[in-house]
Scaffold this active site. Structure first.
Site, PDB file in Angstrom:
ATOM      1  N   SER A  64      36.171  41.116  35.929  1.00 19.07           N
ATOM      2  CA  SER A  64      37.532  42.296  36.391  1.00 19.07           C
ATOM      3  C   SER A  64      36.892  42.830  35.481  1.00 19.07           C
ATOM      4  CB  SER A  64      39.039  41.556  35.786  1.00 19.07           C
ATOM      5  OG  SER A  64      39.558  42.249  35.859  1.00 19.07           O
ATOM      6  N   SER A  65      37.240  44.698  35.854  1.00 20.61           N
ATOM      7  CA  SER A  65      36.653  45.426  35.016  1.00 20.61           C
ATOM      8  C   SER A  65      36.359  46.047  34.936  1.00 20.61           C
ATOM      9  CB  SER A  65      37.741  46.279  34.243  1.00 20.61           C
ATOM     10  OG  SER A  65      37.935  47.617  33.690  1.00 20.61           O
ATOM     11  N   MET A  66      35.208  46.441  34.579  1.00 20.25           N
ATOM     12  CA  MET A  66      33.600  46.611  33.458  1.00 20.25           C
ATOM     13  C   MET A  66      33.312  45.145  34.383  1.00 20.25           C
ATOM     14  SD  MET A  66      31.781  47.405  30.203  1.00 20.25           S
ATOM     15  CE  MET A  66      29.883  47.204  29.914  1.00 20.25           C
ATOM     16  N   VAL A  91      36.342  42.591  40.319  1.00 17.67           N
ATOM     17  CA  VAL A  91      37.097  42.968  40.975  1.00 17.67           C
ATOM     18  C   VAL A  91      37.933  43.884  39.651  1.00 17.67           C
ATOM     19  CG1 VAL A  91      40.000  42.609  40.663  1.00 17.67           C
ATOM     20  CG2 VAL A  91      38.323  40.856  40.806  1.00 17.67           C
TER      21      VAL A  91
END
Length: 407
Positions: free
Chosen positions: A231-233, A254
């Site tokens: 998720s994210s980075m 994501v």
């Protein structure tokens, strides 16, 4: 999505929306989030910490009372919300040197989550994953207690999330669909950073490989159907791992991130080549001054550089920018991924706009680009505010993908 609170500070609003997004899986109540936000002075990190801590303390105290009087469901729900509110309380305290208040809030967040975890059926089990002479903290989610091997999702957050937060950002949703889940924090993420001083590393495959080794010892894990979600980075870290660790049956980003160096360069007045040279230079006083000006003028940059120095283990904004340059899927790395890969893309991503498509274009494996829009309430980075929608689409893709790969 229009700022409902903090109209002049996009970072404060995004973090508020982030807490609201956790309502979908029991990590917040709308009224608690709004009431807390209304007490906060916009842009004031001390105020943010004070008010979120107050809300977290109040909710945790109520959960403790519920537990002592035998109301276990109420206690579990309260501990989950308190855990998330403590996480929010310490979010802006990672300046260099790091504010000592954040250790208290972080440890309380973990303690509350573990109190809640013990009240699930089956329990959510805290685990310690062997890693380079130490361990990484995580949580094992079992569908039941039969020990039946099931398709499994290993998941982690990114630049600033926690293994505990992944409960609301994918773990519980996967469990509902019959997956075994192993959520964990890697180097640079809160558990290993707070307690072992481990900062981010670029070769994330050397993090994921021992995690998969551990997962394969668990009877609940179907070793032929292990997916990795970042998720994210984590949308860069997970694909980086998948490029070199080929036991994975699927990879989910994501949202997708291709090259963090593009973010470093964006905060400089130079083109890529000159920016890289100056970011890595022994001395670059003019660029130092330019970055200081950006931090003073831009709320998101102020937080990102403060937090970035902390998680990368460096002392200056320019050194953080240089560290970001090394986190990339360019130069043929993305092309090494072999497993089916889902790249998610948010229409109004504040942090990495355009990068999901870049990652997708470089993939040579079976691939899917999944768009989320503002009209759906899912247009922000990682889709806060539309978690049920986003996770339904993501896990429907994974259901279909793992069924195909296991045939």
């Amino acid at each position: 999505m229009k700022n409902l609170l903090f109209p002049n500070n996009t970072q404060f609003w995004y973090e508020t929306l982030r807490s609201m997004s956790h309502i979908a899986y029991g990590g917040a109540d709308f009224g608690e989030v709004v009431a807390t936000g209304e007490r906060i002075v916009e842009g004031d990190y001390d105020s943010w910490h004070t008010e979120w801590l107050a809300t977290a303390d109040r909710v945790a105290d109520e959960a403790e009372r519920a537990l002592k009087t035998g109301h276990k469901v109420s206690a579990r729900d309260g501990f989950l919300r308190a855990s998330n509110y403590y996480r929010s309380a310490e979010f802006f305290l990672h300046g260099n040197p790091c504010d000592p208040r954040h250790d208290h809030a972080y440890d309380r967040s973990v303690a509350c989550f573990r109190a809640a975890a013990a009240l699930f059926t089956p329990i959510i089990e805290p685990v310690e994953i062997p890693y380079e002479g130490t361990t990484l903290p995580g949580y094992l989610y079992r569908v039941d207690t039969t020990g039946t091997p099931r398709p499994t999702v290993i998941m982690h957050s990114g630049f600033d999330g926690t293994a505990e937060e992944m409960h609301f950002g994918g773990a519980l949703a996967a469990l509902e669909r019959g997956y075994t889940v192993l959520a964990f924090d890697g180097p640079g993420q809160p558990g290993p950073l707070h307690h072992q001083g481990l900062v981010f590393r670029t070769d994330w495959e050397n993090v994921i490989t021992p995690v998969i080794d551990f997962a394969e010892t668990l009877p609940e894990v179907d070793n032929s159907r292990i997916a990795l979600l970042g998720s994210s980075m984590g949308g860069l870290l997970a694909p980086r791992a998948a490029a070199f660790e080929h036991r994975l049956a699927a990879c989910i980003a994501v949202d997708g991130v291709f090259d963090l160096g593009q973010v470093s360069v964006r905060f400089t007045p130079h083109d890529r080549e000159e920016a890289e040279r100056l970011l890595r230079a022994e001395h670059a006083p003019e660029l130092d001054a330019a970055l200081d000006a950006v931090i003073a003028d831009n709320a998101t940059a102020r937080w990102a550089f403060n937090h970035g120095m902390y998680v990368m283990g460096v002392d200056t904004p320019r050194a953080f920018g240089a560290a970001y340059l090394d986190h990339t899927l360019a130069d043929g790395i993305a092309e090494k991924i072999q497993c089916p890969t889902l790249v998610c893309d948010a229409e109004e991503d504040e942090f990495f706009k355009g990068q999901p498509a870049q990652l997708y274009d470089h993939l040579t494996c079976p691939k899917t680009l999944m768009h989320f829009t503002v009209a759906e309430g899912a247009g922000a980075h990682c889709h806060p505010g539309a978690m049920r929608l986003a996770l339904a689409r993501i896990y429907d893709w994974l259901d279909d993908t793992l069924a195909t790969t296991s045939a």
